[in-house]
Design an enzyme around this catalytic site. Structure first.
Site, PDB file in Angstrom:
ATOM      1  N   GLY A 123      64.172  50.829  19.588  1.00 46.33           N
ATOM      2  CA  GLY A 123      63.282  50.164  18.617  1.00 46.33           C
ATOM      3  C   GLY A 123      63.331  51.165  17.315  1.00 46.33           C
ATOM      4  O   GLY A 123      62.263  51.050  16.732  1.00 46.33           O
ATOM      5  N   SER A 209      69.555  53.202  22.137  1.00 46.02           N
ATOM      6  CA  SER A 209      69.359  53.312  20.707  1.00 46.02           C
ATOM      7  C   SER A 209      68.436  54.382  20.093  1.00 46.02           C
ATOM      8  O   SER A 209      68.520  55.577  20.290  1.00 46.02           O
ATOM      9  CB  SER A 209      68.920  52.012  20.054  1.00 46.02           C
ATOM     10  OG  SER A 209      68.841  51.784  18.662  1.00 46.02           O
TER      11      SER A 209
END
Length: 522
Positions: A123, A209
């Site tokens: 995120g 991520s």
């Protein structure tokens, strides 16, 4: 979901998980004893599940400061629902500054000392939580006889707003309190996981991520030493953190957006969280596109150096590492615009330029791709070049820097792609999450549940489980996986039938190697 609705849900969740004993007659379930008090979970498909276990106190009274441990409680606290996520702009679940909760899945509450796998969500340091359906640990825990943990922590301005140059000494760590939360969570795992059937001496941190980026940042943080024994990143491309000068510029711009002067830190600490979240949508003052960026800051204290610049941190060289990426990363970011699937050759240079992080002349890039892949359409060149010139380089640098200091690393490239929507997204950024967790049928998965997807999920989950057990991902489910070394660059290319490939996409790597990689926002 309205702000009022989120606040009500957050209050209810926090109250039920803040150490309050269950009422008489509450449903029975597995009970584990932590150092702060007992928690009662549930059983799902033979796995003991504890959701919303508190590992830190409410952060609201200490906004922008390191959190305190939770207060001990008496009785048994229910751990049956996820705790609130940090306030943010992109979420449909309860949010609160009281967000330091984690979740545990375990096959049994015994003394087996199972490997522990702690997942840090993605995120971009700005959004997300540990309660996404794709992160459900039931299948992974049952398949591998491991303990799975997911965690919430402070994000965006609450976790990474650098105020050290604007406020007093109590704000010296403000640019990294989100990472300090993760250190606290890992310390909780070390101190408590034995009660959940886990081995505190065998902890694997893995993340996708921004989650992978946070983990590689922890590898350069002195306070995290000894808390992770193995690391696996999935498109976690961080090489550099944010510098303190740029971080201060962003903090000042954010305060100005709120109508505050740089000396009004005390007011910033007391504003309603909703006001801070609304201001996050402002354009970034340095990138001049997208929303304002807050993430890890090289502050000289908590984070004394960049994660992978000028080299791999030698203090973490002994930690085995998996470094993974997907073949079509940017289809996740750019595939939502239907215009990107009908680009003409005439339009391509102008469309390509703003999406490249590596500063290479777009026409030169296009010409080389047309030589390499004469059958590619302009859109295929667009997605391939943006992946190679934006998302891929950080992964390569991490693997190369580890190889240069002789630190063990295994690299994978996921080629297997999504069959959904005619396969247009292919192996997009985040596509590997469902495969590693073996959660093909969970909401958010685009893998499908066909034989090919199940075969790839078997390979990826078994390799990650083997890595968690031994520090080496080799197992019967995959071909022999060689370590990443220079100049060979051995990489496991994962598909229904996987294979080792030396220096995959070599020509694309070389095309962009003429420019330095400067991650956006740093």
């Amino acid at each position: 979901m309205t702000t009022h609705r989120r606040a009500v849900l957050a209050g209810a969740a926090a109250a039920s998980l803040a150490g309050l004993a269950s009422p008489v007659g509450a449903a029975t379930g597995p009970i584990a004893a932590t150092r702060h008090g007992k928690v009662r979970g549930a059983e799902v498909e033979g796995v003991k599940v504890f959701k919303g276990v508190r590992y830190g106190a409410d952060t609201a009274p200490r906004r922008f400061m390191p959190a305190l441990p939770p207060r001990p409680w008496s009785g048994v606290a229910d751990a049956l629902a996820y705790g609130p996520a940090c306030p943010q702009t992109k979420i449909q679940e309860a949010t609160s500054e009281d967000c330091l909760f984690l979740n545990v899945w375990t096959p049994a509450l015994d003394e087996r000392k199972r490997p522990v796998m702690v997942y840090v969500h993605g995120g971009a340091h700005a959004n997300g939580s540990g309660s996404e359906p794709l992160y459900d640990g039931v299948n992974l825990a049952r398949r591998g006889d491991v303990v799975v943990v997911t965690v919430n922590h402070r994000l965006n301005v609450f976790g990474y707003c650098y105020l050290a140059d604007l406020g007093g000494p109590d704000l010296a760590d403000s640019g990294n309190v989100g990472n300090i939360d993760l250190v606290m969570a890992l310390a909780w795992v070390r101190d408590n996981i034995a009660a959940f059937g886990g081995d505190p001496a065998n902890i694997t941190a893995f993340g996708q991520s921004g989650g992978g980026g946070k983990i590689v940042t922890l590898m350069a943080m002195p306070s995290a030493r000894g808390l992770m024994h193995k690391v696996a990143t999935m498109s976690g491309q961080h090489v550099t953190a944010m510098g303190p000068i740029h971080a201060t510029i962003r903090a000042k711009a954010f305060m100005e957006k709120l109508g505050l002067r740089p000396d009004q830190i005390d007011t910033l600490r007391k504003l309603p969280a909703e006001q801070l979240v609304a201001a996050l949508k402002m354009p970034d003052p340095l990138e001049r596109k997208g929303s304002i960026i807050f993430w890890s800051v090289m502050d000289g204290g908590v984070l004394p150096r960049h994660p992978f610049y000028p080299d791999a941190p030698r203090e973490s060289a002994h930690i085995p590492m998996i470094i993974g990426n997907t073949h079509d990363e940017t289809r996740a970011f750019l595939g939502g615009d239907p215009r990107n699937f009908s680009i003409t050759w005439e339009e391509l240079p102008e469309r390509l330029a703003p999406e490249l992080v590596l500063d290479v002349e777009p026409r030169r890039v296009i010409a080389r791709y047309r030589e390499l892949y004469p059958n590619y359409t302009p859109s295929e060149v667009f997605f391939a070049a943006t992946t190679a010139g934006r998302s891929w380089p950080g992964h390569l640098i991490q693997a190369e820097q580890r190889a240069r200091i002789g630190a063990p690393a295994w690299m994978y490239q996921l080629d297997f792609g999504s069959p959904i929507d005619g396969g247009k997204l292919r192996a997009y950024h985040s596509f590997d999450i469902a495969l590693v967790f073996d959660n093909l049928n969970k909401p958010g998965s685009k893998t499908g549940t066909g034989p090919a997807a199940r075969e790839v999920a078997n390979q990826m989950s078994e390799a990650f489980l083997a890595f968690a057990r031994t520090g080496d991902p080799n197992c019967a489910a995959i071909p022999a996986w060689d370590k990443y070394t220079l100049p060979r660059r051995s990489t496991l290319v994962i598909n229904e039938t996987s294979a080792m490939v030396d220096d995959p996409r070599k020509e694309e790597r070389e095309l962009f190697s003429v420019a330095p990689f400067l991650k956006e926002g740093t």
